[in-house]
Design a protein around this motif. Structure first.
Motif, short mmCIF file in Angstrom:
data_model
loop_
_atom_site.label_atom_id
_atom_site.label_comp_id
_atom_site.label_asym_id
_atom_site.label_seq_id
_atom_site.Cartn_x
_atom_site.Cartn_y
_atom_site.Cartn_z
N ALA A 271 67.66 58.07 58.16
CA ALA A 271 69.15 57.85 58.91
C ALA A 271 69.08 58.73 60.03
CB ALA A 271 70.12 58.29 57.82
N LEU A 272 68.44 60.01 60.37
CA LEU A 272 68.55 60.77 61.38
C LEU A 272 67.92 60.06 62.60
CD1 LEU A 272 69.34 63.37 62.88
CD2 LEU A 272 67.23 64.30 61.92
N SER A 428 72.81 62.03 39.78
CA SER A 428 72.37 63.32 40.69
C SER A 428 70.93 63.25 41.10
CB SER A 428 72.51 64.70 39.52
OG SER A 428 71.45 64.19 38.53
N THR A 429 69.98 62.33 40.52
CA THR A 429 68.67 62.40 41.14
C THR A 429 68.48 61.00 41.91
OG1 THR A 429 68.06 61.09 38.83
CG2 THR A 429 67.89 63.56 38.69
N THR A 430 69.55 60.55 42.15
CA THR A 430 69.36 59.33 42.96
C THR A 430 69.14 59.43 44.31
OG1 THR A 430 70.83 58.06 41.46
CG2 THR A 430 70.61 57.15 43.44
N GLU A 431 69.48 60.37 45.17
CA GLU A 431 69.13 60.61 46.49
C GLU A 431 67.80 60.43 46.85
OE1 GLU A 431 70.87 63.18 50.37
OE2 GLU A 431 72.02 63.38 48.22
N LEU A 438 63.44 54.05 50.70
CA LEU A 438 63.82 53.74 52.43
C LEU A 438 62.38 53.99 53.05
CD1 LEU A 438 67.48 54.97 52.66
CD2 LEU A 438 66.59 52.56 52.06
N LEU A 439 61.70 55.18 52.64
CA LEU A 439 60.34 55.53 53.65
C LEU A 439 59.61 54.22 53.18
CD1 LEU A 439 60.20 59.16 52.93
CD2 LEU A 439 60.84 58.09 55.00
N ILE A 440 59.28 53.68 51.94
CA ILE A 440 58.03 52.80 51.76
C ILE A 440 58.53 51.37 51.97
CG2 ILE A 440 57.24 54.61 50.30
CD1 ILE A 440 58.07 52.65 47.90
N LYS A 441 59.93 51.08 52.11
CA LYS A 441 60.40 49.58 52.16
C LYS A 441 59.79 48.95 53.44
CE LYS A 441 64.28 46.80 51.90
NZ LYS A 441 64.10 45.90 52.82
N ASP A 442 59.39 47.88 53.41
CA ASP A 442 59.01 46.90 54.32
C ASP A 442 60.28 46.43 55.14
OD1 ASP A 442 58.03 45.06 55.95
OD2 ASP A 442 56.83 44.02 54.71
N VAL A 476 75.45 53.68 48.85
CA VAL A 476 75.59 52.38 49.82
C VAL A 476 75.60 52.90 51.22
CG1 VAL A 476 77.05 50.60 50.26
CG2 VAL A 476 76.59 51.10 47.97
N ILE A 477 76.37 53.89 51.39
CA ILE A 477 76.82 54.52 52.76
C ILE A 477 75.24 54.87 53.43
CG2 ILE A 477 77.96 56.14 54.09
CD1 ILE A 477 80.24 55.99 52.01
N GLN A 478 74.64 55.75 52.51
CA GLN A 478 73.16 56.30 52.87
C GLN A 478 72.35 55.12 53.39
OE1 GLN A 478 71.66 58.71 49.65
NE2 GLN A 478 69.37 58.72 50.79
N GLY A 479 72.20 54.09 52.53
CA GLY A 479 71.42 52.96 52.94
C GLY A 479 72.00 52.55 54.34
N SER A 480 73.32 52.39 54.47
CA SER A 480 73.92 51.64 55.89
C SER A 480 73.45 52.60 56.88
CB SER A 480 75.30 51.80 55.85
OG SER A 480 75.84 50.85 54.71
N ALA A 481 73.37 53.96 56.90
CA ALA A 481 72.94 54.57 57.92
C ALA A 481 71.37 54.48 58.40
CB ALA A 481 73.01 56.16 57.28
N SER A 482 70.65 54.04 57.55
CA SER A 482 69.45 53.72 57.88
C SER A 482 69.23 52.02 58.08
CB SER A 482 68.40 54.05 56.95
OG SER A 482 68.34 55.43 56.46
#
Length: 716
Positions: A271-272, A428-431, A438-442, A476-482
């Motif tokens: 996301a950064l 708690s272990t989801t992030e 998100l790193l390995i996704k095509d 969901v917001i975390q994914g949107s940032a990426s």
């Protein structure tokens, strides 16, 4: 009312002075130019430069060169160089550093060699003026870099060596500038060389030794403060630019070095990284391109034949010098014509460093007004040529890469649209699991990452579903940032393992990622079920992950591959993901395997065109656990390619290894991988296999004969 109209009209007196109105106008230009020019196939970069010419002090005089414009322009230029360093594939760069050095030498020495005699003998300038002007031909600014970044080919080898050559040639030219200035001022003595060498050594030590340690500490301690990460990165960029200026070189060198220093700490899919690229490409970089156009003064062409001759000569020499450098690079490294055109396009634009060299020389009275005006015209011409050449070549390469990747996926893994499923035991272990996904996704897959929870079928089922939906909103917001869509599913089921299995089939997922059992011991229950039941029920590629620390702390990826594991159905997919993870984290891969297995992996990696650096450690006895444990460090990311029962690479000793891993490597991040079950095929595979059988082909032949007889009867 009259006073209101007078005040309103005064706000539009040219050049505009109201900062809010100026900023609003620039935003409209940034918004509309690319949209309008796209319809007539003109690169948006050219539109921004021409807009700067139109509204600038030498055009309609709507905007004047001010401190605010200069500030945003400087930020944009530094941003271009920073992103170039940040997006560089360090594995590719290290593998091709000799190519970058050679291209940097060509793109520096050839324009300089061609330019000096032209300036000295044809334009009749003295030695210092000729040498300084000729060195200007060697510089280039990555004005067209946003084009390759937008088209997704920033990690192409031709791009990597061009970016590497940019930093080398610009550094050399700016050091030459410092030397010529010292010579003209009579300061070219021993003290000058000592000061330059010491200041550059201190600058390098701060950027490559101190800054990465501070950044790693900051990202680790303030992991939840995502907005602070971006502010920290910006601070590093501008501080590095300042340090470079103090060291005696241009700030753009500092910004590029900042990108290289932070490269291993900012994954490209994070996301950064998305925030850095979004803000730069949306605001700062377009601002810089507009400011470049504001420098162009077409009236210099009408000032006399001398200015026109100088401008034309400089432009021809600049373009030819860069083309001949790209041509020699193509011949030596056997690149295609398209790759040569891409190298030429990226390296032929003259803007920032060129202007810096010429302005310094002009203020020091080494160069005259004709050279200054001719250089401004050169900037416009080369930026236009570079933009067209880069976009044309980049589109061809992007199309070819897409066709090759699609063909590889169809032939090897039969994956058209990748879908990742993450079953959750507790939020708690989801992030960390989502970060890994998100790193390995095509990135070419349109499918979302799906978060799944299995709710027990009891009186509290509906309440638990509502609680789950509220808990996963932040992800969901975390994914949107990426810029990746996150889908959430809640299922009611008595048996979590069967619920996960059914869901993975319903959404046709390729990969299932689950967390490590929360209790001590690998065979304890997860989701209320034994891990073995999940392994046996889920026939997709299964990742079981234990993440103890952030990914930025990893220095190696240790990949454990048992004998014959490369023959598994899902091994190509696994190796793609391992390669992507290595690339994102900028860490090498060390393969622990038998030598035959390593050779097979190398062949597969070459066919997949993986750029990751592959090391090798031989293992003959997999039951000798101490051999492995003695060599693995706490900063290693361990990926163990395990086998399902009945597969060709299965050995009974592997059943106990996960327990040993958990106890021995309690500080390591560990990923256990169970590739796709070889004994089960998807419905699509079964359908394709059925179509390939002789029976099916025979039925098709009978059907065709029947159709032929039917047509004959109709005609009869």
């Amino acid at each position: 009312m009259i006073e209101f109209f007078k005040h309103f009209i005064s706000e539009f007196e040219l050049p505009l002075s109201n900062p809010v109105l100026i900023f609003s106008l620039i935003l409209f230009i940034i918004l509309l130019c690319p949209i309008l020019l796209k319809k007539i196939n003109i690169p948006g970069i050219i539109g921004l430069i021409l807009s700067g010419v139109l509204v600038g002090p030498h055009g309609l005089n709507i905007l004047a060169k001010s401190s605010a414009v200069d500030l945003f322009s400087t930020i944009g230029l530094l941003y271009i160089m920073f992103i170039a360093g940040l997006e560089m594939d360090m594995n590719e760069f290290k593998a091709n550093r000799n190519k970058s050095l050679l291209f940097g030498f060509f793109t520096f020495i050839l324009p300089l060699t061609i330019g000096f005699p032209v300036c000295f003998y044809i334009l009749k300038y003295d030695f210092n003026a000729s040498f300084l002007t000729a060195s200007m031909f060697a510089t280039h600014t990555l004005v067209a870099y946003p084009i390759v970044s937008k088209l997704g080919i920033a990690k192409n080898q031709a791009v990597a060596i061009t970016v590497g050559g940019t930093i080398l040639t610009d550094t050399a030219v700016l050091i030459i500038l410092a030397i010529i200035m010292g010579s003209s001022q009579g300061k070219l003595n021993q003290a000058f060389w000592i000061k330059l060498g010491v200041s550059l050594a201190i600058f390098s030590a701060i950027m490559f030794l101190l800054i990465p340690r501070i950044a790693k500490w900051f990202f680790k301690k303030l992991e939840s403060e995502k907005h602070a990460h971006y502010i920290f990165v910006l601070s590093v960029v501008f501080f590095a630019a300042f340090l470079a200026e103090v060291a005696g070189v241009e700030p753009i060198i500092g910004a590029f070095v900042a990108g290289l220093a932070l490269n291993p700490l900012i994954p490209h899919s994070s996301a950064l990284m998305n925030r850095i690229e979004f803000i730069g490409n949306s605001l700062f970089i377009p601002f810089f391109l507009i400011s470049v156009g504001m420098l162009v003064d077409f009236s210099v062409i009408l000032s006399g034949p001398t200015a026109l001759i100088v401008a034309g000569t400089l432009s021809v020499v600049a373009i030819f010098g860069k083309w001949i450098a790209a041509f020699f690079t193509q011949i030596i490294f056997k690149y295609t014509k398209t790759e040569r055109q891409l190298i030429f396009g990226l390296s032929s634009a003259h803007a920032a460093a060129t202007l810096a060299v010429i302005l310094v020389g002009f203020k020091a009275k080494i160069l005259d007004e004709n050279i200054l005006n001719g250089t401004i015209i050169l900037i416009l011409i080369t930026c236009i040529v570079a933009s067209f050449a880069t976009e044309k070549a980049a589109k061809k390469i992007a199309i070819c890469e897409e066709e090759v990747s699609t063909e590889d996926a169809a032939n090897k893994d039969k994956i058209l649209d990748e879908h990742i499923l993450i079953p959750l035991a507790k939020t708690s272990t989801t992030e960390p699991l989502l970060d890994f996904a998100l790193l390995i996704k095509d990135k070419k897959s349109a499918n979302p990452v799906t978060l799944l929870t299995i709710v027990p079928n009891n009186d509290q089922a509906e309440i638990n579903i509502i609680k789950y939906q509220k808990a996963v909103d932040k992800f969901v917001i975390q994914g949107s940032a990426s810029e990746i869509k996150i889908n959430t599913i809640a299922r009611i089921d008595h048996n979590p393992a069967s619920g996960i299995s059914r869901t993975s089939k319903e959404i046709m997922s390729d990969i299932v990622i689950i967390g490590w059992p929360s209790k001590t011991g690998f065979l304890d229950k997860i989701f209320g079920e034994n891990v073995d039941s999940i392994i046996n029920n889920v026939d997709k590629t299964l990742f079981i992950c234990r993440f103890q620390k952030t990914f930025i702390e990893e220095k190696r990826l240790v990949f454990l591959c048992p004998p014959f594991s490369e023959r598994g159905v899902g091994f190509h997919l696994l190796l793609q993901k391992i390669g992507r993870l290595s690339q994102e984290l900028s860490i090498p891969i060390v393969i622990y395997a038998e030598y035959k297995t390593y050779q097979a992996i190398q062949q597969i990696a070459n066919s997949l065109k993986l750029t990751a650096k592959l090391g090798f450690k031989g293992i003959l006895e997999w039951d000798d656990f101490e051999v492995i444990s003695d060599e693995i460090k706490s900063t290693d990311l361990i990926v163990f390619n395990l086998s399902r029962k009945g597969s060709v690479s299965y050995q009974s000793i592997f059943d106990k290894l996960p327990q040993k891993f958990e106890k021995s490597f309690h500080d390591n991040n560990i990923i256990l991988v169970y590739p796709q079950d070889e004994n089960k095929v998807t419905s699509m595979d079964a359908y394709e296999d059925f179509n390939a059988t002789p029976l099916t082909k025979g039925l098709e032949a009978i059907e065709q004969i029947g159709r032929g007889l039917g047509n004959i009867l109709k005609k009869g």
